[in-house]
Design an enzyme around this catalytic site. Structure first.
Site, PDB file in Angstrom:
ATOM      1  CE1 TYR A  57     -17.174   0.801  -4.053  1.00  0.00           C
ATOM      2  CE2 TYR A  57     -17.523  -0.734  -5.633  1.00  0.00           C
ATOM      3  CZ  TYR A  57     -17.693   0.219  -5.136  1.00  0.00           C
ATOM      4  OH  TYR A  57     -18.992   0.976  -5.512  1.00  0.00           O
ATOM      5  CE  LYS A  79       1.211  -4.100   6.944  1.00  0.00           C
ATOM      6  NZ  LYS A  79       1.739  -3.241   5.812  1.00  0.00           N
ATOM      7  CE1 TYR A 117      -2.325  -4.397   5.830  1.00  0.00           C
ATOM      8  CE2 TYR A 117      -1.874  -3.900   3.530  1.00  0.00           C
ATOM      9  CZ  TYR A 117      -1.878  -3.451   4.830  1.00  0.00           C
ATOM     10  OH  TYR A 117      -1.792  -2.108   5.147  1.00  0.00           O
ATOM     11  CB  ILE A 159       4.639  -5.493   7.142  1.00  0.00           C
ATOM     12  CG1 ILE A 159       5.100  -6.888   7.067  1.00  0.00           C
ATOM     13  CG2 ILE A 159       4.803  -4.758   5.739  1.00  0.00           C
ATOM     14  CD1 ILE A 159       4.300  -7.639   6.106  1.00  0.00           C
ATOM     15  CB  THR A 176      -0.898   0.091   1.214  1.00  0.00           C
ATOM     16  OG1 THR A 176      -1.740  -1.363   1.078  1.00  0.00           O
ATOM     17  CG2 THR A 176      -1.883   1.476   1.263  1.00  0.00           C
ATOM     18  NE  ARG A 216      -4.938   2.546   2.392  1.00  0.00           N
ATOM     19  CZ  ARG A 216      -4.063   3.692   2.262  1.00  0.00           C
ATOM     20  NH1 ARG A 216      -3.291   3.974   3.136  1.00  0.00           N
ATOM     21  NH2 ARG A 216      -4.164   4.154   1.187  1.00  0.00           N
TER      22      ARG A 216
END
Length: 294
Positions: free
Chosen positions: A109, A164, A135, A206, A46, A140
């Site tokens: 989304y 993560k 992840y 991370i 990201t 987000r």
């Protein structure tokens, strides 16, 4: 075996003023990370702005970083996508390029169900021999991998080896650790939660912070894992003002600004992101000075 233990950097992608990739600066950042004892480099995560890259740019960045690192530390490529077929295609390409592992974000989304997430990751895992770190960053993506789903994937898919965790929910991380009992490596995805997640059995982070403080982020993790928990805690606490400043606007806006302040030539961000606002610059500058980086 874990892909890495310690601090992996979620590396920025430096751009020129025309928004083309600045490979010279990228190479310099890679070398600085290795010099600072970063334990792994995550390219096109990201923080590297892959959402605004073409497929050719993403694969080009992966190829460049793999060649630059030349086997000195693991290179992990971000290959997540909200289209499973596209994520599979990019994961296969990353494997051909020679990365050491994949970081695969939840499909954003779409708001997949838990069964949809299971099938998504299972299909990607079946398409590659590379080890995969899932992840989880609901803030987000609008999508949360529940502990039961993550545990199921780690148990049933041999090459899904880690997660993560950036949900910000320590209770969820504790439940995940209890369910997996060590067969799924847990990495902190939030720089302000490194020590809490290590205390629950995590093996690293991370990190966005590592872009500007690679040695200190590495030390924070390794001091804890090697038994000096008090020193690790003090590092965590001392860097909290900078960590907060690095998220005063959406990542990677502040960290690119911080690198530029430090003379590292990270360049601009691509729209729809915009460069750091003037009102937030003093907070970031002061935090860098407090940590004796500027």
């Amino acid at each position: 075996m874990a892909i890495f233990k310690g601090a992996g950097v979620a590396l920025v992608t430096p751009y020129n003023e025309d928004e083309s990739i600045n490979y010279e600066a990228l190479g310099e950042l890679v070398e600085e990370q290795i010099k600072g004892h970063t334990d792994a480099i995550i390219v096109c995560g990201t923080t590297g702005e892959p959402a605004t890259m073409t497929e050719e740019e993403r694969t080009s960045c992966m190829e460049f970083v793999v060649k630059k690192v030349a086997g000195r530390i693991p290179v992990i490529a971000g290959t997540g996508c909200n289209c499973t077929r596209n994520a599979i295609a990019l994961s296969k390409k990353a494997e051909e390029i020679g990365v050491d592992g994949l970081l695969v974000v939840t499909p954003y989304y779409n708001k997949a169900t838990q069964e949809g997430l299971y099938e998504h990751y299972k299909a990607i895992a079946a398409s590659t021999k590379l080890p995969i770190i899932m992840y989880n960053v609901p803030s987000r993506t609008g999508c949360n991998i529940m502990p039961q789903t993550a545990a199921r994937l780690g148990k049933e898919c041999e090459n899904i080896v880690g997660i993560k965790e950036a949900s910000g929910n320590i209770s969820q991380v504790a439940e995940l650790a209890s369910l997996t009992k060590g067969y799924l490596d847990i990495y902190s995805g939030n720089d302000d939660e490194v020590i809490p997640i290590l205390s629950l059995g995590g093996i690293g982070v991370i990190s966005v912070l590592s872009n500007v403080a690679p040695q200190q982020t590495h030390d924070m993790v390794m001091e804890y894992l090697e038994g000096d928990r008090e020193k690790a805690l003090q590092l965590q606490l001392s860097f909290l003002p900078l960590i907060h400043a690095l998220f005063c606007e959406v990542n990677p806006i502040p960290v690119k600004a911080a690198l530029n302040m430090l003379g590292k030539n990270a360049g601009v961000v691509r729209l729809p992101l915009t460069n750091l606002s003037k009102k937030n610059r003093p907070q970031l500058e002061n935090a860098l000075k407090e940590c004796k980086l500027l």
